[in-house]
Design a protein around this motif. Structure first.
Motif: not given
Length: 919
Positions: A331-344
């Motif tokens: 739905k376009g919600l920003d969940w970067t902070q929930r999955f920081l290891s994946v973002a890295r």
């Protein structure tokens, strides 16, 4: 508000912006500053008690009495700020260009303090541009609103104008202080008249321009999970539920982006080929609504299909740009902070830009994705995530959405193969074997099921039949409408009453009494107790299901459950709770009914044979019901939404019923979808048919089934949009006979991407003259290297449509206005650029006004509410001759034309890449 808030947002040791202080004495100045930030708006400021009381007027003030303009209350500013004009650096608070658009004195009616407290301020303006009496009226504050929202309204007096008069905002575009335009201020040009304001004043806030640096960690390290409140705010993108963002809140998805780690060894940066092509690259969208799978009763077992594992986690789209990563839900919600290891892990990929589709999961001891384990990991702050990636939408300046799936997956596999060895990314491989065999093995392994995909299909947002899911276990999402406390507890849930939406109503499907741990039972109670209501939210409840110990709640929370079938009356049998779904909105939870796989395969074969060989990335085709060749009354298309009173006649003269209109839309869905899906709509509703009372509706309200119609918040205005054929049929149910569209999408409402020139002939104008006019518009555009498309209006004229890479509304309207006025200047006996009806006799009005924000044009393939049910029909330019009639094709005969076509005349409209030239 005091000036503390103003000061907290700024660093006065690095900016010449006045620190300011509350002035002594009384003053009556007012100022309006035009602010070209992320969204153009006008800052309206009134001097009171030594400060400037401030509101951000999103669409600017209007001189039309009664026309309401949203004004979002912002922090008080010092009086010195009333003289500021200049540029705010991009990425800073309020980043953009500021113009001193108007100034003068204001005279309140009575005590302004009483008016502000009461929520109704009445006053007179004596400015250089704005004059006369005005009202500021405070709106009722909704849950989640971060600011007080007001309405700025002009009173009727000598200074007011009618809707037909020129818009003051377009008529008066220069600074009252320096005589410069917004563009000239942005370029730092010398003021055109003497001024005490610095021409290139620049101020900077305390917000840093780059995302906060997050160092890359070794695989053994773990990042602690954000506190629940912080995580909740991140999931909502920084806004409360249902809240409106202030125009001053200059946030974007980059605000929580994770930057790419620095290289281990310093060295000279290499210029990649992607970087060399950057200026010519296709822009990467901020977010692409995901392609969704349709449930079938069995997997496809035919050539052309590939089969993947169905994962049990959170669908996540990863956006990599300039080394920064943002992770977004479906739905376009920003969940970067929930999955920081994946973002890295995504940030470490060797790509300049990439847009990846996948699912974040946690695997159980058997190596199978487990949604309950994923929730447990999030609760415990663990990061044992895996990002299973299965599609690539954009890579290094190339938009891949219109490429076949097989090609996109090959590029994705190559990209993931180049990732560092410790990556959390895993390429989701596939099998091209028999779907039945793959499904059987998946179920034997204990997987949730498989997803079968057409290997030759483009990426189409929305739910369609290019992707088909076949389940092993029956797992679905449900909306919670009530709960019963656990035995012996006052703060833990023992059972949930759940339902799904159908025709806008919450339909009860049963109770779920198992699957809760002590921790989840307590968490459910904490989530549900604030939602308690006195009345039952379900449309109806079976007599044997009524319980006095049930507490009813607002239907907002979505959960996932596993069940072992349903009873004869459709209620759940042996359902067990599996987890809370925070990534899905409650109104989207519908009962999934599997469609026959044979129907899916027939649709795939038909699409493969269709003349529309190159589908638009925006095409969101859904399961396509069959339809008769003639759109009259008849049986409902399979799978279509139920219509009440389907035999109601909408076009009396040709006997087309509500059901007939639904059949027509079902038959042309693949053709109309690219031109209406996820675009703001304006609707002509004639509930009793052509010839009866009709009205235009531009904003959503309770009339529509919200489970099928999108309601998009646009600074207080709820815009209407659809994603599927089911949404279009919901409009038919509501008596919509004409569908008109904005020249933008709901994903970028402030960006025009399609211009429309409407050639509207006045009295005594021949059809041959209209044809000549259309060709002249085409030729003038071609001289500017712009490709155009044409369609009949379904009325008297023709529409010339120009797709482009996007421009703000002001730029788009000014460009179209210049072309229209140039035609009128070169041939005043033929064309006119003004809408004055009295001057249009014998001339063609080149209507450019459809390119303003909020203006619309009838959609391609939309019927018209006129005798004969004519349809606005796309045609090829070689068809635009004296033999063509603007009302030639109708609801009754259009399918005959489409069947005979060897190619879609608008097949390439979505692939056109061109920019509007400057003035």
């Amino acid at each position: 508000m005091a000036l503390d808030t103003y000061r907290q947002k700024r660093k006065f040791d690095v900016t010449p912006e006045p620190r300011g202080r509350r002035a002594r004495g009384k003053g009556d100045s007012f100022v309006v500053q035009k602010h070209a930030a992320r969204r153009l708006h006008y800052d309206f400021r009134l001097e009171l008690d030594g400060v400037l009381k401030s509101w951000a007027v999103t669409r600017g003030p209007s001189l039309v009495p009664g026309e309401k303009r949203l004004a979002v209350e912002t922090e008080d500013h010092p009086l010195e700020y009333g003289g500021f004009e200049g540029t705010i650096p991009a990425g800073q608070y309020g980043g953009g260009t500021v113009m001193l658009w108007d100034r003068g004195r204001w005279i309140p009616d009575g005590d302004p303090h009483v008016g502000l407290k009461k929520g109704h301020l009445q006053f007179t303006l004596e400015g250089e541009k704005l004059k006369g009496r005005w009202h500021l009226v405070r709106m009722h504050k909704r849950r989640g609103d971060r600011h007080d929202n007001w309405l700025l309204i002009k009173s009727e007096d000598e200074a007011s104008r009618t809707a037909a008069d020129p818009d003051l905002l377009e008529e008066k575009t220069l600074s009252v202080e320096t005589g410069r335009s917004i563009d000239e201020i942005a370029a730092g040009k010398t003021p055109k008249r003497k001024t005490g304001v610095k021409a290139a004043a620049v101020w900077q806030s305390s917000r840093s321009e780059e995302p906060a640096k997050v160092p890359r960690k070794a695989p053994s390290e773990r990042q602690s999970r954000p506190a629940p409140a912080r995580a909740a705010r991140a999931a909502r993108g920084g806004k409360g539920a249902g809240g409106r963002a202030s125009p001053h809140r200059e946030t974007s998805t980059r605000s929580t982006a994770v930057p790419r780690p620095a290289p281990a060894k310093p060295g000279k940066a290499k210029t990649t080929s992607a970087a060399k092509r950057k200026s010519a690259a296709s822009p990467m969208p901020d977010f692409v609504p995901p392609c969704l799978a349709t449930l079938a009763d069995a997997p496809p077992d035919a050539p052309g299909w590939i089969h993947e594992i169905k994962f049990d986690g959170y669908r996540i789209q990863a956006r990599l740009e300039d080394g920064a990563v943002v992770l977004k839900t479906r739905k376009g919600l920003d969940w970067t902070q929930r999955f920081l290891s994946v973002a890295r892990a995504v940030a470490a990929l060797p790509a300049g830009t990439a847009l990846i589709d996948g699912e974040i999961v946690v695997e159980n001891a058997s190596g199978i994705s487990d949604f309950s384990a994923l929730q447990a990991a999030l609760e415990a702050g663990r990061e044992d995530f895996v990002y299973d990636v299965f599609d690539l939408l954009h890579l290094d300046g190339r938009d891949l959405r219109d490429r076949p799936l097989a090609e996109r997956k090959a590029a994705l596999a190559d990209l993931v193969a180049k990732a560092p060895g410790d990556t959390l990314l895993r390429f989701s491989d596939h099998l091209a074997e028999s779907g039945a065999v793959v499904h059987e093995h998946a179920c034997r392994m204990g997987l949730e099921g498989i997803v079968s995909k057409r290997s030759d299909a483009p990426y189409r947002s929305g739910r369609g039949t290019d992707w088909i899911k076949s389940k092993c276990a029956d797992r679905q999402e449900f909306v919670v409408g009530g709960y019963r406390l656990a035995t012996g507890s006052t703060r833990a849930v023992g059972a949930l009453a759940v339902g799904t939406f159908q025709d806008g109503e919450l339909t009860y499907v049963g109770r779920i009494g198992t699957g809760y741990t002590q921790k989840t039972a307590g968490e459910l109670f904490r989530r549900l107790s604030p939602l308690e209501v006195a009345t039952m939210p379900f449309a109806r409840l079976p007599a044997d299901e009524r319980r006095r110990d049930m507490t009813w709640v607002e239907p907002e929370l979505v959960i996932e459950a596993e069940l072992r079938g349903r009873t004869g009356s459709g209620l759940l049998r042996h359902a067990a709770f599996k987890g809370i779904r925070e990534d899905k909105a409650s109104h989207e939870v519908l009962r999934e009914r599997p469609i026959p796989v044979g129907e899916v395969q027939e649709q795939a074969m038909a699409r493969a044979k269709s003349p529309r060989k190159k589908a638009s990335p925006a095409d969101t085709s859904s399961p396509r019901p069959g339809a008769g060749e003639r759109a009259r009354g008849g049986a409902a298309p399979p799978g279509a939404a139920r219509l009440t009173n389907p035999q109601r006649v909408y076009w009396q003269d040709v006997d087309i019923t509500k059901q007939g209109l639904a059949d027509y839309y079902a038959s042309v869905w693949d053709w109309i979808a690219p031109h209406v899906v996820r675009r703001p709509l304006a609707l002509l509703r004639c509930p009793n048919g052509v010839g009866s009372e009709c009205f235009v509706q531009k904003h959503s309200h309770a009339t529509f089934d919200k489970s099928r119609i999108l309601s998009v918040d646009d600074d207080g205005d709820e815009l209407i949009a659809i994603e599927t054929l089911d949404g279009l049929l919901a409009l038919v149910q509501a008596g919509v006979l004409e569908v008109h569209v904005w020249g933008s999408t709901i994903d970028r409402v402030d960006v025009n991407d399609r211009l429309v020139f409407d050639l509207d002939p006045g009295p005594d104008v021949t059809w041959a003259a209209v044809v000549d006019g259309a060709r002249e518009v085409r030729d003038r555009l071609a001289e500017m290297k712009l490709e155009s498309f044409v369609k009949t209006s379904g009325g008297k004229g023709l529409h010339i449509v120009v797709p482009h890479d996007g421009a703000d509304w002001t730029t788009a309207k000014e460009f179209s206005k210049r072309l229209a006025y140039a035609m009128a200047a070169d041939a005043p006996q033929k064309y006119i650029g003004k809408m004055t009806k009295s001057a249009r006799v014998g001339k063609i009005f080149v209507d450019y006004l459809r390119n303003g924000r909020g203006a619309t044009a009838v959609a391609a393939y939309s019927p018209r509410a006129r005798p004969g049910a004519p349809v606005s029909t796309p045609v090829a330019w070689n068809e635009v001759t004296a033999k063509l009639s603007p009302a030639r094709w109708t609801v009754l005969n259009l399918m005959d034309r489409l069947k005979r076509l060897k190619a879609d005349p608008w097949a390439g409209i979505a692939a056109v890449r061109q920019r509007l030239p400057g003035p």
